[in-house]
Design a protein around this motif. Structure first.
Motif, PDB file in Angstrom:
ATOM      1  N   GLY A 163       0.802  -1.259  -0.112  1.00 59.55           N
ATOM      2  CA  GLY A 163      -0.010  -0.016   0.085  1.00 59.55           C
ATOM      3  C   GLY A 163       0.765   1.129  -0.107  1.00 59.55           C
ATOM      4  N   THR A 164       2.165   1.096   0.131  1.00 57.03           N
ATOM      5  CA  THR A 164       3.017   2.270   0.006  1.00 57.03           C
ATOM      6  C   THR A 164       2.716   3.204  -1.090  1.00 57.03           C
ATOM      7  OG1 THR A 164       4.876   1.177  -0.708  1.00 57.03           O
ATOM      8  CG2 THR A 164       4.584   1.335   1.795  1.00 57.03           C
ATOM      9  N   VAL A 165       2.345   2.731  -2.244  1.00 57.50           N
ATOM     10  CA  VAL A 165       1.997   3.377  -3.790  1.00 57.50           C
ATOM     11  C   VAL A 165       0.805   3.988  -3.646  1.00 57.50           C
ATOM     12  CG1 VAL A 165       3.516   1.775  -4.832  1.00 57.50           C
ATOM     13  CG2 VAL A 165       0.874   1.193  -4.688  1.00 57.50           C
ATOM     14  N   VAL A 166      -0.020   3.812  -2.792  1.00 59.24           N
ATOM     15  CA  VAL A 166      -1.383   4.511  -2.502  1.00 59.24           C
ATOM     16  C   VAL A 166      -1.158   5.861  -1.632  1.00 59.24           C
ATOM     17  CG1 VAL A 166      -3.653   4.183  -1.985  1.00 59.24           C
ATOM     18  CG2 VAL A 166      -2.450   2.218  -2.854  1.00 59.24           C
ATOM     19  N   SER A 167      -1.787   6.991  -2.250  1.00 60.96           N
ATOM     20  CA  SER A 167      -1.933   8.140  -1.475  1.00 60.96           C
ATOM     21  C   SER A 167      -2.635   8.296  -0.231  1.00 60.96           C
ATOM     22  CB  SER A 167      -1.885   9.365  -2.620  1.00 60.96           C
ATOM     23  OG  SER A 167      -3.358   9.191  -2.890  1.00 60.96           O
ATOM     24  N   ASP A 168      -2.270   8.982   0.523  1.00 60.22           N
ATOM     25  CA  ASP A 168      -3.193   9.339   1.741  1.00 60.22           C
ATOM     26  C   ASP A 168      -4.598   9.653   1.271  1.00 60.22           C
ATOM     27  OD1 ASP A 168      -0.850   8.655   3.139  1.00 60.22           O
ATOM     28  OD2 ASP A 168      -0.758  10.526   4.226  1.00 60.22           O
ATOM     29  N   GLU A 169      -4.507  10.688   0.258  1.00 59.78           N
ATOM     30  CA  GLU A 169      -5.957  11.342  -0.104  1.00 59.78           C
ATOM     31  C   GLU A 169      -6.868  10.285  -0.832  1.00 59.78           C
ATOM     32  OE1 GLU A 169      -7.227  14.768  -3.366  1.00 59.78           O
ATOM     33  OE2 GLU A 169      -5.118  14.071  -3.224  1.00 59.78           O
ATOM     34  N   GLN A 170      -6.301   9.238  -1.457  1.00 57.56           N
ATOM     35  CA  GLN A 170      -7.052   8.242  -2.066  1.00 57.56           C
ATOM     36  C   GLN A 170      -7.701   7.388  -0.789  1.00 57.56           C
ATOM     37  OE1 GLN A 170      -5.079   5.718  -4.834  1.00 57.56           O
ATOM     38  NE2 GLN A 170      -6.929   4.461  -5.063  1.00 57.56           N
ATOM     39  N   VAL A 171      -7.224   7.192   0.114  1.00 57.40           N
ATOM     40  CA  VAL A 171      -7.738   6.540   1.329  1.00 57.40           C
ATOM     41  C   VAL A 171      -8.919   7.264   1.916  1.00 57.40           C
ATOM     42  CG1 VAL A 171      -7.603   5.371   3.561  1.00 57.40           C
ATOM     43  CG2 VAL A 171      -5.703   5.132   1.928  1.00 57.40           C
ATOM     44  N   HIS A 172      -8.777   8.688   2.176  1.00 57.97           N
ATOM     45  CA  HIS A 172      -9.453   9.545   2.750  1.00 57.97           C
ATOM     46  C   HIS A 172     -10.663   9.788   1.788  1.00 57.97           C
ATOM     47  CE1 HIS A 172      -7.190  10.223   6.319  1.00 57.97           C
ATOM     48  NE2 HIS A 172      -6.316  10.598   5.905  1.00 57.97           N
ATOM     49  N   ARG A 173     -10.639   9.767   0.572  1.00 54.21           N
ATOM     50  CA  ARG A 173     -11.820  10.055  -0.305  1.00 54.21           C
ATOM     51  C   ARG A 173     -12.783   8.881  -0.157  1.00 54.21           C
ATOM     52  NH1 ARG A 173      -8.244  11.583  -4.625  1.00 54.21           N
ATOM     53  NH2 ARG A 173      -8.567   9.593  -5.637  1.00 54.21           N
ATOM     54  N   HIS A 174     -12.097   7.543  -0.024  1.00 54.14           N
ATOM     55  CA  HIS A 174     -13.114   6.364   0.102  1.00 54.14           C
ATOM     56  C   HIS A 174     -13.729   6.631   1.615  1.00 54.14           C
ATOM     57  CE1 HIS A 174     -10.974   4.563  -3.233  1.00 54.14           C
ATOM     58  NE2 HIS A 174     -11.929   3.513  -3.036  1.00 54.14           N
ATOM     59  N   ARG A 175     -12.908   6.979   2.850  1.00 52.12           N
ATOM     60  CA  ARG A 175     -13.494   7.168   3.960  1.00 52.12           C
ATOM     61  C   ARG A 175     -14.647   8.184   4.063  1.00 52.12           C
ATOM     62  NH1 ARG A 175     -12.164   9.835   8.606  1.00 52.12           N
ATOM     63  NH2 ARG A 175     -10.398  10.650   7.919  1.00 52.12           N
ATOM     64  N   TRP A 176     -14.497   9.374   3.508  1.00 57.56           N
ATOM     65  CA  TRP A 176     -15.392  10.399   3.316  1.00 57.56           C
ATOM     66  C   TRP A 176     -16.485   9.943   2.522  1.00 57.56           C
ATOM     67  CZ3 TRP A 176     -10.613  13.979   2.058  1.00 57.56           C
ATOM     68  CH2 TRP A 176     -10.266  14.136   3.265  1.00 57.56           C
ATOM     69  N   ALA A 177     -16.523   9.183   1.766  1.00 59.45           N
ATOM     70  CA  ALA A 177     -17.806   8.511   0.751  1.00 59.45           C
ATOM     71  C   ALA A 177     -18.669   7.723   1.465  1.00 59.45           C
ATOM     72  CB  ALA A 177     -17.331   7.957  -0.410  1.00 59.45           C
ATOM     73  N   VAL A 178     -18.227   7.461   2.749  1.00 57.06           N
ATOM     74  CA  VAL A 178     -18.920   6.302   3.603  1.00 57.06           C
ATOM     75  C   VAL A 178     -20.230   7.056   4.081  1.00 57.06           C
ATOM     76  CG1 VAL A 178     -19.163   4.709   5.672  1.00 57.06           C
ATOM     77  CG2 VAL A 178     -17.242   4.730   3.946  1.00 57.06           C
ATOM     78  N   THR A 179     -21.132   6.720   4.202  1.00 57.13           N
ATOM     79  CA  THR A 179     -22.415   7.276   5.018  1.00 57.13           C
ATOM     80  C   THR A 179     -23.101   6.282   5.920  1.00 57.13           C
ATOM     81  OG1 THR A 179     -24.356   6.850   3.445  1.00 57.13           O
ATOM     82  CG2 THR A 179     -23.066   8.428   2.695  1.00 57.13           C
ATOM     83  N   PRO A 180     -23.924   6.986   6.789  1.00 56.33           N
ATOM     84  CA  PRO A 180     -24.400   6.261   7.840  1.00 56.33           C
ATOM     85  C   PRO A 180     -25.274   4.977   7.328  1.00 56.33           C
ATOM     86  CG  PRO A 180     -24.814   8.628   8.523  1.00 56.33           C
ATOM     87  CD  PRO A 180     -24.380   8.556   7.072  1.00 56.33           C
ATOM     88  N   ARG A 181     -25.862   5.165   6.202  1.00 54.23           N
ATOM     89  CA  ARG A 181     -26.498   3.791   5.650  1.00 54.23           C
ATOM     90  C   ARG A 181     -25.819   3.047   4.771  1.00 54.23           C
ATOM     91  NH1 ARG A 181     -29.968   3.300   9.060  1.00 54.23           N
ATOM     92  NH2 ARG A 181     -30.977   1.944   7.669  1.00 54.23           N
ATOM     93  N   THR A 182     -24.370   3.084   4.686  1.00 54.10           N
ATOM     94  CA  THR A 182     -23.629   2.394   4.073  1.00 54.10           C
ATOM     95  C   THR A 182     -23.578   0.999   4.664  1.00 54.10           C
ATOM     96  OG1 THR A 182     -22.150   4.100   3.134  1.00 54.10           O
ATOM     97  CG2 THR A 182     -21.324   1.828   3.025  1.00 54.10           C
ATOM     98  N   THR A 183     -23.557   0.118   4.070  1.00 58.28           N
ATOM     99  CA  THR A 183     -23.650  -1.374   4.487  1.00 58.28           C
ATOM    100  C   THR A 183     -22.056  -1.686   5.224  1.00 58.28           C
ATOM    101  OG1 THR A 183     -25.164  -2.342   3.006  1.00 58.28           O
ATOM    102  CG2 THR A 183     -23.663  -4.053   4.384  1.00 58.28           C
TER     103      THR A 183
END
Length: 607
Positions: A163-183
């Motif tokens: 995972g060292t090739v993956v940027s911090d921003e890419q992870v946070h974009r996924h995390r910020w896309a999660v909503t309360p109704r996400t499974t």
């Protein structure tokens, strides 16, 4: 009373998901001790992991998952015993918006194939080579499955490195896309009456469940100004264990992991970790009490232990009546006896749990009133609760400071309980699941205008406490038309020191009968005790028959004659998960047992 509700203590999750807790806690209190891990290089000593260190591990693993192709919404199965890595993977998966699909580590190839195929799992984490072999036997016809990672082969480090090739921003974009109704998870039911069904649990329902428990019950988990600590030994593939894990991280509770439930492994772990609160199932408390009773017998203090247990139950019952404003409380003589036994017996029982625990939580099935009173009188108050996978664990619980033993408490904050005309328990609240994955017909069958029909039968007492009397499908109707709930008889039978398991039968039969298994350790202890006792002129087999007969007679005192057990059979071995006669959450598979022992049941009615 037909219906009772309790208002919520917290608001439902308004934004984000469960993984946000890890990042927010690390930013707010980076040095907070979040998890304790065993250090195999130092004799298994506990080593604490801070909030910032745990976040960094979750973040690195989340990057690795993205690098390996895991995407938002992907179901990823985890097949492992309760361990640190299980928790690490679940929060890493939630960080990238993936779904956790828990798999019991004892699953057969057929069971594993069912979970993977119905959930559509894209990847799986297994613990060791045995699990990998089970997967190999199951993976035919699973085109969705693309990745397999193995814990004991170093997959955590390998993924983190990748995972060292993956940027911090890419992870946070996924995390910020999660909503309360996400499974958040697809958690499978025990499958006591058919194939397990995958319950869709959202981030919101898990957060609401945990946050209400923290708001209402946190004061019971530790002394004031002390960080609570919980040793998680329940299977994380069960909703109860998963909920406890999430609650610990959301509540800043120090959490340890213990993979084995056997007394020889669990008791030393409890004594070294010294939890401030214990979450378990009735089976654990029953075994703990019986082990303490046998230990007292071995040292010649058996009679003292029995007297102490009787005093504890009487003392707790008097306190319960006083708390509920139904009596004056323990009298002077009872208080004196209780203080005497506290020094000699109760203190030792508390030390078995590590010495710090004063309150414990029991769930999964109902704890008997007698055992709950005995533990409470010994200084360990059991807060019994009730819930299902479909309710994200507890939907009722004993109120803090006001337990009514023999019930499963009142509705959780934000929940309602309704008793249908046929006695079925219906529940409602934010903690309910979204439905069964891929099975809308089954979902529609249990969700009715916002209410979940639980399949359990019970009644509400006047003050809102719920009493569970059995499962609708388990109700026995004899050929004489008498309806019998087997639960009360089975609980009373298991209260005997020798009886390990009990299954009451009698559907379309002239009377009720029972299949019993004996606890091997208790039986061996009983034989030694009798062998060293006075000669009675009877064989051990005759005395054993007499003792089991006493257990059956004691159980029959709680029901009418028409409901009583007329005959029984002691089986040669216990029901087990490996034999397919128990679920991984230690519930009896009734239909499987009656099929396997059909000949023995016929013999019970051939006389």
């Amino acid at each position: 009373m037909r219906e009772f509700s309790v208002p919520p203590m917290v608001e439902p999750l308004r934004s984000g998901g469960l993984a946000d807790t890890v990042f927010e806690t690390a930013a707010r209190e980076p040095g907070l001790l979040q998890v304790a891990r065993r250090d195999p290089s130092d004799g298994g000593q506990w080593r604490e992991v801070t909030a910032s260190a745990f976040r960094d591990e979750v973040f690195a693993l989340a990057k690795g998952l993205l690098a390996e192709g895991v995407r938002f919404g992907d179901p990823v199965a985890v097949m492992a015993r309760t361990c640190y890595e299980w928790t690490l993977f679940s929060f890493a998966l939630w960080t990238v918006g993936a779904q956790v699909v828990p798999v019991y580590p004892t699953s057969s190839a057929e069971q594993l194939r069912w979970v993977l195929s119905t959930s559509g799992a894209r990847a799986i984490v297994v613990e060791h080579e045995d699990h990998a072999m089970t997967l190999g036997a199951a993976c035919g016809g699973l085109p969705e499955l693309q990745r397999v990672w193995q814990l004991d082969a170093g997959c955590v480090k390998a993924l983190s490195d990748a995972g060292t090739v993956v940027s911090d921003e890419q992870v946070h974009r996924h995390r910020w896309a999660v909503t309360p109704r996400t499974t958040a998870a697809v958690v499978y039911t025990s499958g006591t009456t058919g194939p397990p069904r995958g319950c869709v649990i959202t981030h919101s329902s898990l957060a609401f469940e945990c946050d209400n428990l923290l708001a209402g019950w946190r004061g019971l988990m530790a002394e004031r100004d002390e960080q609570p600590s919980v040793l998680v030994f329940l299977p994380l593939c069960h909703i109860y264990g998963l909920m406890v894990t999430v609650m610990c991280l959301r509540g800043g509770i120090l959490m340890g992991h213990q993979p084995e439930l056997g007394a020889d492994e669990l008791l030393p772990a409890l004594q070294s970790f010294r939890p401030s609160c214990v979450f378990a199932v009735p089976y654990v408390f029953e075994k703990l009490f019986e082990r303490a009773r046998r230990a007292a017998d071995e040292t010649g203090r058996g009679r003292l232990f029995e007297q102490a247990a009787e005093t504890a139950a009487r003392y707790a019952e008097a306190v319960e009546r006083q708390t509920l404003e139904e009596g004056p409380g323990p009298g002077a003589a009872l208080r004196a006896r209780h203080a005497f036994y506290d020094r000699l017996v109760y203190r030792r029982l508390r030390e078995v749990l590590g010495g710090r625990t004063r309150n414990v939580v029991s769930g999964g099935s109902t704890l008997s009133r007698e055992l709950g009173l005995t533990f409470a009188g010994a200084g360990i108050t059991v807060y019994d609760g009730y819930g299902l996978t479909e309710t994200t664990a507890a939907v009722t619980a004993q109120p803090p400071g006001r337990p009514r033993f023999g019930t499963v408490g009142r509705p959780m904050p934000g929940a309602s309980v309704h008793i249908a005309r046929d006695g079925e328990v219906w529940v409602r609240g934010e903690m309910l699941f979204s439905g069964y994955v891929g099975d809308p017909a089954a979902t529609d069958a249990v969700l009715r205008d916002g209410w979940l029909a639980t399949g359990d039968v019970g009644h509400l007492e006047d003050d809102g406490y719920l009493v569970i009397t059995g499962r609708k499908k388990d109700i026995i109707v004899t050929s004489g038309g008498k309806s019998v709930s087997p639960l009360v008889l089975e609980e009373r039978l298991r209260a005997h020191a020798l009886v390990s398991q009990a299954l009451v039968v009698g559907d379309d039969r002239p009377y009720v009968a029972a299949l019993l298994t004996l606890d091997p350790e208790a039986l061996e202890h009983w034989k030694r005790h009798r062998a060293h006792g006075e000669a009675r002129g009877h064989s051990l087999d005759d005395e054993l028959d007499h003792e089991i007969g006493r257990a059956v007679a004691a159980a029959n005192t709680v029901v009418s004659r028409a409901e009583s057990i007329r005959t029984y059979r002691v089986l040669s071995e216990e029901f087990s998960v490996d034999s397919g006669l128990m679920t991984p959450s230690l519930k009896l598979r009734r239909s499987a047992i009656t099929r396997m022992y059909a000949a023995e049941i016929e013999q019970l009615y051939a006389r």
